[in-house]
Scaffold this motif. Structure first.
Motif: not given
Length: 700
Positions: A267, A348, A352, A531, A533, A536, A673-674, A676-677, A680
């Protein structure tokens, strides 16, 4: 006449020879008897006493209890109902081996002995050292010298001695058992002889006619030594019973640390890039009152922090620092830094994959993203298995490490400050259960409101106390940080060497922050947000507060006051209390209040974690949840009133075991996860995120 004299002399010699042979045969036969004592209904207080007849002295007694010395006829602290052995060896090498078991009488003793094997099995898995098994490194702890310590304390920690005479010249070769020095205790003018505990070359550390105390001078950061015996070749460090000490690199620690490092890199150091945004989220800048969920970002963070900022930050750190020295602080801080990214990933996904029912109740956490996230990856069966495993471990962990351990230790600490409570664990537990019940019956909204108020108070109270101690010793700040850095990279072998200090620091951080365990994801799943994220990012600050701030402050207090080098056998909260008490005499009472709040907040938060795991296993009805809450409160009373050593150990291990299914799922879902980040981040940069009106200025 002469012949008769020779005959008489011959007869006398024959009789003497016969007697000596008979005596020799008698001395060769060695008989051993064992006296087994169970002095009370308390667990782990069994005693075994040896009586040896025959053979040739001196004898050596090899107990399977590693804490019993080789020359001790008595072994104490034995677990009732568990098998032990002792092997007796005489001077001629003859041996007799005895197997024994202290009879378990009380219900708690029987239960403890039945659970202990399960603890051993789970411990063997969690703390398995793959590197040593594969021969990658030598786990044996070697030492090149042995410290000459002061005599055993009679209960006071500041005994002072005058080095009256060094009997042996410095640089001389001494044998084990040689008399090397004479001390004089200043209180009572009592002389004490010091004997060499090993073979080697004698080195003076404290000179003749100098005073020496067990307590280190403030700011020196190391306990004064009487002297050293230097070995010509390094020797393995031994337990009291003669077993070789080893450093292990526990699999569970490697599992957690690798996960932390992986997500930090995957990340792109989100723990640094997202820290400012994390603070903004916690402040409420992006709180949307119309977003789905029940609690604010700050309340979610406070609930998660309240579960992790507990006794481990005080007692656990004290034990870690006393074992690993000042250097363990560095590795603990570093592990907390990497743990921030792991928290980001799990929290996160917790949001979700949450489920909100028609009544607005929220069900989320690792159970959901393991079950449904892996199903999206065509891993439905694996997802189901991991989700069920996590939920089972979560229920067990909530009853043990999140509940009984907390109430047990809270009672111990509070009763020390309020003597009238001693022996009243049951009633303390009842009162504690009422307090906890008043909060958890109301559900996550009630829990979040309480933790949002308690967490800042307890954190500020504790940190302010730490700052008082540090400021009082501020002139030693350079030496303290030098001790941390030097200890981290060039630790004394006596403390376990580099590997030992590294692992102790990493282990304490992993256990303290719960990053990777998945528990915080359950709390964050209830947050009001559009959201996932965002939560997170909110969770990033939790390991920072828990490990990098609170744990480090505890460590600094111990180091600044020199308590990390004490050798009087005390540890945990007592050690930290002594450190505070050395500056402010009444502060141990304040510390007791802080510890009580830590334990209370941890229990409140873990009740929610356990309840959501319980709901996943047995259904989402309110009746099912109420059954869990009543059981949970029962365990509060049980933890405060009964000693359940193995049960607590097993349940505490279940918290760590939760990381196995959780991190497997996180690895599989990492690309998600990556992705979605990135989306965001783009919304944040382009101003497309909702901003709470009270944070909007004319300039914005």
């Amino acid at each position: 006449m002469i012949k008769s004299k020779y005959f008489a002399l011959l007869a006398l010699l024959l009789i003497s020879f016969t007697n000596s042979v008979a005596q020799g045969k008698a001395s060769e036969k060695m008989t051993v008897s064992l006296e087994l004592l169970n002095p009370s209904s308390e667990i782990n207080d069994g005693v075994a006493k040896l009586t040896v007849q025959g053979g040739q002295a001196p004898y050596q007694y090899k107990w399977s209890n590693v804490n019993t010395a080789l020359f001790s006829l008595e072994s104490v602290g034995i677990i009732e109902g568990m098998p032990y052995t002792v092997t007796i060896t005489d001077a001629n090498g003859k041996t007799v081996k005895k197997t024994f078991k202290i009879p378990a009488k009380s219900i708690t003793e029987v239960f403890n002995s039945k659970v202990q094997p399960a603890v051993d099995v789970l411990g063997a898995i969690l703390f398995w050292d793959a590197f040593a098994t594969l021969g990658i490194y030598d786990p044996v702890v070697y030492v090149d010298h042995k410290n000459i310590a002061l005599p055993k304390s009679d209960g006071t920690r500041d005994d002072e001695y005058l080095v009256k005479e060094w009997v042996v010249a410095e640089g001389s070769l001494v044998e084990q058992g040689d008399k090397i020095a004479i001390l004089e205790k200043t209180s009572g003018n009592m002389e004490v002889a010091i004997y060499a505990s090993a073979e080697g070359v004698l080195e003076y550390v404290t000179k003749q006619n100098a005073l020496i105390s067990r307590l280190p001078e403030t700011g020196e950061f190391s306990a004064p030594l009487l002297g050293k015996i230097n070995f010509q070749n390094p020797k393995p460090l031994l337990h009291p019973n003669g077993d070789i000490k080893t450093n292990t690199i526990p699999f569970i620690v490697v599992w957690l640390i690798l996960g932390s490092i992986f997500f930090t890199l995957r990340l792109k150091f989100v723990n640094i890039r997202g820290f400012k945004h994390s603070i903004d989220l916690a402040r409420g800048k992006y709180d949307d009152p119309n977003a789905p969920g029940l609690i604010t970002h700050f309340q979610a963070m406070a609930t998660a922090v309240s579960a992790t900022v507990g006794l481990g930050n005080i007692a656990g750190v004290a034990v870690a620092i006393s074992l690993g020295g000042a250097g363990a602080t560095f590795w603990m801080f570093l592990a907390g830094f990497f743990g921030m990214s792991l928290k980001f990933a799990e929290c996160t996904l917790g949001v979700k994959y949450r489920f909100i029912d028609d009544e607005g109740r929220i069900f989320g956490g690792p159970m959901n993203y393991l079950r449904y996230g892996l199903e999206k990856k065509n891993l439905k069966k694996l997802g189901k298995f991991l989700a069920i495993l996590f939920a089972v471990l979560g229920v067990g962990a909530s009853f043990g490490g999140g509940n009984m351990l907390q109430s047990n230790q809270a009672f111990k600490i509070v009763s020390e400050q309020i003597p009238i409570l001693q022996g009243q664990g049951f009633w303390f537990g009842i009162g504690f259960a009422v307090l906890v019940g008043a909060v958890i019956i109301g559900g996550i909204k009630s829990i979040a409101k309480v933790t949002a108020k308690v967490v800042p108070v307890m954190a500020i109270l504790y940190v302010m106390g730490c700052l008082v101690v540090i400021i009082y010793h501020i002139e030693f700040i350079g030496g303290a940080f030098a001790a941390i850095f030097n200890g981290a990279f060039s630790a004394e072998a006596l403390k376990g060497g580099f590997i030992g200090v590294l692992i102790i620091g990493l282990q304490r951080a992993a256990f303290s922050s719960e990053a990777g365990v998945g528990s915080a994801a359950i709390a964050h799943s209830a947050a009001k947000t559009n959201h996932p994220i965002a939560d997170g990012f909110t969770s990033l600050v939790e390991p920072f507060i828990d490990t990098m701030l609170v744990c480090t402050m505890t460590a600094l207090v111990l180091i600044f006051t020199g308590m990390h080098e004490t050798s009087t056998g005390i540890g945990g909260v007592e050690l930290t209390a002594d450190a505070f008490g050395s500056v402010v005499s009444w502060f141990p009472s304040v510390l007791a209040v802080a510890v009580f709040l830590f334990a209370f907040s941890t229990m409140v938060s873990w009740s929610y974690y356990g309840m959501r795991s319980w709901s996943y296993l047995f259904g989402r009805s309110k009746k099912i949840e109420f059954v869990y809450k009543i059981m949970y409160l029962g365990f509060v009373v049980l933890g405060a009133s009964v000693s359940l050593g193995a049960v607590l150990s097993f349940a505490d291990m279940m918290i760590l075991a939760m990381s196995f299914p959780n991190i497997i799922g996180l690895y599989i879902l990492a690309p998600e996860i990556n992705a979605d980040m990135k989306v965001y981040w783009e919304k944040l940069k382009t101003g497309k995120l909702y901003i709470n009106p009270k944070f909007i200025t004319d300039k914005e």
